[in-house]
Design an enzyme around this catalytic site. Structure first.
Site, PDB file in Angstrom:
ATOM      1  N   GLY A 187       1.482   5.000   0.034  1.00  0.00           N
ATOM      2  CA  GLY A 187       0.755   6.056   0.821  1.00  0.00           C
ATOM      3  C   GLY A 187      -0.420   5.504   1.367  1.00  0.00           C
ATOM      4  O   GLY A 187      -1.654   5.911   1.084  1.00  0.00           O
ATOM      5  N   ASP A 241       0.779  -1.387  -0.055  1.00  0.00           N
ATOM      6  CA  ASP A 241       0.148  -0.032   0.047  1.00  0.00           C
ATOM      7  C   ASP A 241       0.815   1.195  -0.116  1.00  0.00           C
ATOM      8  O   ASP A 241       1.438   1.832   0.753  1.00  0.00           O
ATOM      9  CB  ASP A 241      -0.886   0.023   1.294  1.00  0.00           C
ATOM     10  CG  ASP A 241      -1.978   0.985   0.956  1.00  0.00           C
ATOM     11  OD1 ASP A 241      -2.068   2.256   0.406  1.00  0.00           O
ATOM     12  OD2 ASP A 241      -2.491   1.202   2.126  1.00  0.00           O
ATOM     13  N   CYS A 284     -12.162  23.158  -3.233  1.00  0.00           N
ATOM     14  CA  CYS A 284     -11.707  21.614  -3.602  1.00  0.00           C
ATOM     15  C   CYS A 284     -13.204  21.180  -4.308  1.00  0.00           C
ATOM     16  O   CYS A 284     -13.508  20.196  -5.356  1.00  0.00           O
ATOM     17  CB  CYS A 284     -10.976  20.748  -2.873  1.00  0.00           C
ATOM     18  SG  CYS A 284      -9.103  21.313  -2.771  1.00  0.00           S
ATOM     19  N   GLN A 300       1.215   9.809  10.756  1.00  0.00           N
ATOM     20  CA  GLN A 300       0.347   8.768  10.284  1.00  0.00           C
ATOM     21  C   GLN A 300       1.043   7.219  10.685  1.00  0.00           C
ATOM     22  O   GLN A 300       0.415   6.345  10.921  1.00  0.00           O
ATOM     23  CB  GLN A 300       0.190   8.771   8.585  1.00  0.00           C
ATOM     24  CG  GLN A 300      -0.589  10.034   8.245  1.00  0.00           C
ATOM     25  CD  GLN A 300      -0.713  10.198   6.661  1.00  0.00           C
ATOM     26  OE1 GLN A 300       0.097   9.665   5.711  1.00  0.00           O
ATOM     27  NE2 GLN A 300      -1.932  10.637   6.266  1.00  0.00           N
TER      28      GLN A 300
END
Length: 408
Positions: free
Chosen positions: A179, A177, A363, A206
């Protein structure tokens, strides 16, 4: 006033009122629809907004030198982007966009050290911030809406299931995986399909959260998270997935990225790339977004990606375009952000809240009015690695749902 001339060229439909820093009022449009009124509090904006609106409108809103007298930020930006979608681009914006396009290779130069710094700028913010506006699994990418009314949690679950189906997972396979974010997709794949997953991230926050989540789930023996750039990875994987990371690769590294995927992927392996894209051809990153939110980021057109994939020896075996799915996702995020604005203001400050409001609104409208979309591209090294038709996707999803019902 220069900015008033600029708005007169742009706003043809709807109603926009402008009160400049000298107190003069201007009205633009055809007088229809809900009126929007903005006010400028700094005379320097009269010229700056006309010369580089894509940067300075956002900065003025952040700084409080551009405020709304009527309507919301969403109303204002919707009016502007909807009008821009139906008229020739003003010369000043066209010239600025051409310059941005010319400079984009330099601005997207992302060696490992710079990539780490760019990731830290956005993803190493307070974990509490992300808890307040993301779903409970902290999926920070486009969800998959079976129906526009799906909840955010349901749509993000749909996204993970849809990706797993396209990967044709089998128990015991090894998955990379690239990212991995806070680890939600990796944990889902391990729990749902019985695979082993290696997740890569450049964000220290993260990485820390993902490791702890794997430990709490009792999956540390099958899911590992590494603080590592994709260019540093070695080994061989049955499946490779990358969701919401390709936007940070940079056009200079596209060849490197796909050659690395080809190198790491098993001969009969399957790879799935999920990325924001452009439906209107190559472009350049909005200068405000690049400066304040995603330094080094860029969302490509498929015409920029497919020729490079072809040169690496990978076969594109499936492409799905998600049109309004990210607009729906961003609307959920925006509404949750606004509901938690007081708490977020205590973590940071009001300027930060205005910056993120502008980011989330802008966005969302990029997918509604400005030609942005999301693509999911499936790739293999062997043409026979996936079935002849797409029926297997629905079949895999149905089996996953059945297993979940039994487990419940």
């Amino acid at each position: 006033m220069l900015f008033a001339r600029f708005l007169r060229h742009i706003i043809r439909q709807g109603t926009l009122k402008l009160t400049d820093a000298a107190g003069r009022t201007w009205t633009f449009g055809d007088g229809t629809g809900k009126p929007v009124a903005i006010r400028l509090h700094d005379k320097a904006l009269h010229t700056r907004l006309a010369l580089k609106p894509e940067l300075h409108v956002g900065e003025a809103f952040m700084d409080g030198t551009l405020t709304l007298d009527e309507g919301t930020l969403y109303d204002f930006l919707f009016l502007a982007t909807e009008n821009l979608a139906h008229i020739p681009e003003p010369p000043v914006m066209s010239a600025g966009r051409k310059l941005e396009h010319w400079l984009r290779g330099l601005r997207q130069y992302n060696p490992v050290a710079r990539s780490r710094a760019n990731v830290a700028h956005h993803y190493d913010l307070s974990g509490r911030l992300y808890d307040l506006f993301l779903d409970e699994d902290r999926q920070y990418s486009c969800a998959y809406f079976m129906q526009p009314g799906d909840s955010l949690e349901t749509a993000q679950h749909n996204k993970k299931r849809h990706i797993a189906a396209k990967l044709l997972l089998q128990p015991g396979q090894h998955v990379l995986d690239i990212g991995c974010g806070w680890g939600g997709l990796a944990l889902y794949l391990a729990q749902t399909a019985g695979v082993e997953v290696t997740g890569l991230t450049l964000s220290e926050e993260q990485h820390k959260v993902a490791q702890e989540r794997a430990r709490r789930a009792g999956l540390s023996d099958r899911v590992r998270f590494l603080l590592r750039d994709y260019r540093e990875e070695t080994g061989r994987y049955d499946r490779i997935v990358s969701v919401g990371m390709f936007e940070h690769v940079g056009i200079n590294q596209y060849d490197t990225f796909f050659r690395q995927v080809q190198k790491l992927l098993a001969e009969d392996g399957v790879a799935l790339l999920h990325s924001i894209g452009r439906s209107d051809g190559p472009g350049a990153t909005n200068p405000w977004l690049r400066k304040y939110i995603f330094p080094g980021g860029y969302s490509p057109a498929l015409s920029e990606v497919l020729p490079i994939v072809e040169r690496t020896g990978l076969f594109v075996t499936d492409v799905e375009i998600l049109r309004l799915h990210y607009a729906y996702t961003l609307r959920h995020w925006r509404e949750r952000f606004e509901a938690s604005r007081d708490e977020i203001r205590q973590i940071y400050d009001e300027r930060f809240c205005r910056m993120w409001e502008f980011y989330l609104v802008g966005c969302e409208l990029a997918f509604v009015n400005q030609g942005h979309m999301v693509f999911q591209m499936q790739m293999t090294r062997d043409l026979k690695a996936v079935p002849l038709t797409r029926d297997y996707i629905h079949e895999w999803e149905s089996r996953a749902d059945a297993r979940a019902d039994i487990a419940a």
